[in-house]
Design an enzyme around this catalytic site. Sequence first.
Site, PDB file in Angstrom:
ATOM      1  N   SER A  63      25.461  -3.169 -43.467  1.00 29.98           N
ATOM      2  CA  SER A  63      24.479  -3.657 -44.443  1.00 29.98           C
ATOM      3  C   SER A  63      23.093  -3.826 -43.830  1.00 29.98           C
ATOM      4  O   SER A  63      22.087  -3.586 -44.500  1.00 29.98           O
ATOM      5  CB  SER A  63      24.922  -4.998 -45.023  1.00 29.98           C
ATOM      6  OG  SER A  63      26.133  -4.864 -45.701  1.00 29.98           O
ATOM      7  N   THR A  68      21.487  -7.868 -46.086  1.00 34.42           N
ATOM      8  CA  THR A  68      20.804  -7.078 -47.112  1.00 34.42           C
ATOM      9  C   THR A  68      19.506  -7.740 -47.582  1.00 34.42           C
ATOM     10  O   THR A  68      18.454  -7.111 -47.533  1.00 34.42           O
ATOM     11  CB  THR A  68      21.751  -6.765 -48.285  1.00 34.42           C
ATOM     12  OG1 THR A  68      22.866  -6.026 -47.786  1.00 34.42           O
ATOM     13  CG2 THR A  68      21.051  -5.955 -49.358  1.00 34.42           C
ATOM     14  N   ASP A 104      25.805  -4.340 -53.144  1.00 33.46           N
ATOM     15  CA  ASP A 104      26.284  -4.264 -51.771  1.00 33.46           C
ATOM     16  C   ASP A 104      27.655  -3.597 -51.713  1.00 33.46           C
ATOM     17  O   ASP A 104      28.539  -3.910 -52.508  1.00 33.46           O
ATOM     18  CB  ASP A 104      26.344  -5.669 -51.169  1.00 33.46           C
ATOM     19  CG  ASP A 104      26.267  -5.663 -49.658  1.00 33.46           C
ATOM     20  OD1 ASP A 104      25.979  -4.607 -49.072  1.00 33.46           O
ATOM     21  OD2 ASP A 104      26.493  -6.723 -49.051  1.00 33.46           O
TER      22      ASP A 104
END
Length: 163
Positions: free
Chosen positions: A88, A141, A48
């Site tokens: 994200s 995510t 991430d």
Amino acid sequence: MKTMLHFVICCTLLLSLWGCTSKVDTSDFQRADSTSTSPPNIIFLIGDGMGHSQLSTVFYFKQDAFLGSFPVVGISHTKSASNKITDSAAGATAFASGKKTTNGYIGMDADGKPLPLITDLLSERGYNTGIVSTSSITHATPAAYYAHINDRDKEFEIATFLP
């Protein structure tokens, strides 16, 4: 630790390239069997927040970086359907569906319609899928691989999509 970091960087780049294709085509997926040379398992790892700056830093401070050993390295330029800077939720949705979407949307297109996700498509073909996360499983995510919702902050509602 160093090997894992290299592997995560590599997978992130590959996912970036795959996530920005125009559609997900499962016709090339094959089930692994005893006569197949296909891998029995595929694992996607997503680092991430791994953008151009983070990758440049790896190369700057470590000349023998793992990515440098590949003959070809690809970088994708991503932006969401609503902004030049992707969050994200939109980024992971692009990875999971092959479609760009609006920042904040999870598993939905820019018009708010649910998208077919790679985990859904593989499950329909008889593959087992799973999600493992070091963050909450309802964060943007990981949620992009199983949920369809128009607001990444609705974590209680996101949880209802879990099987």
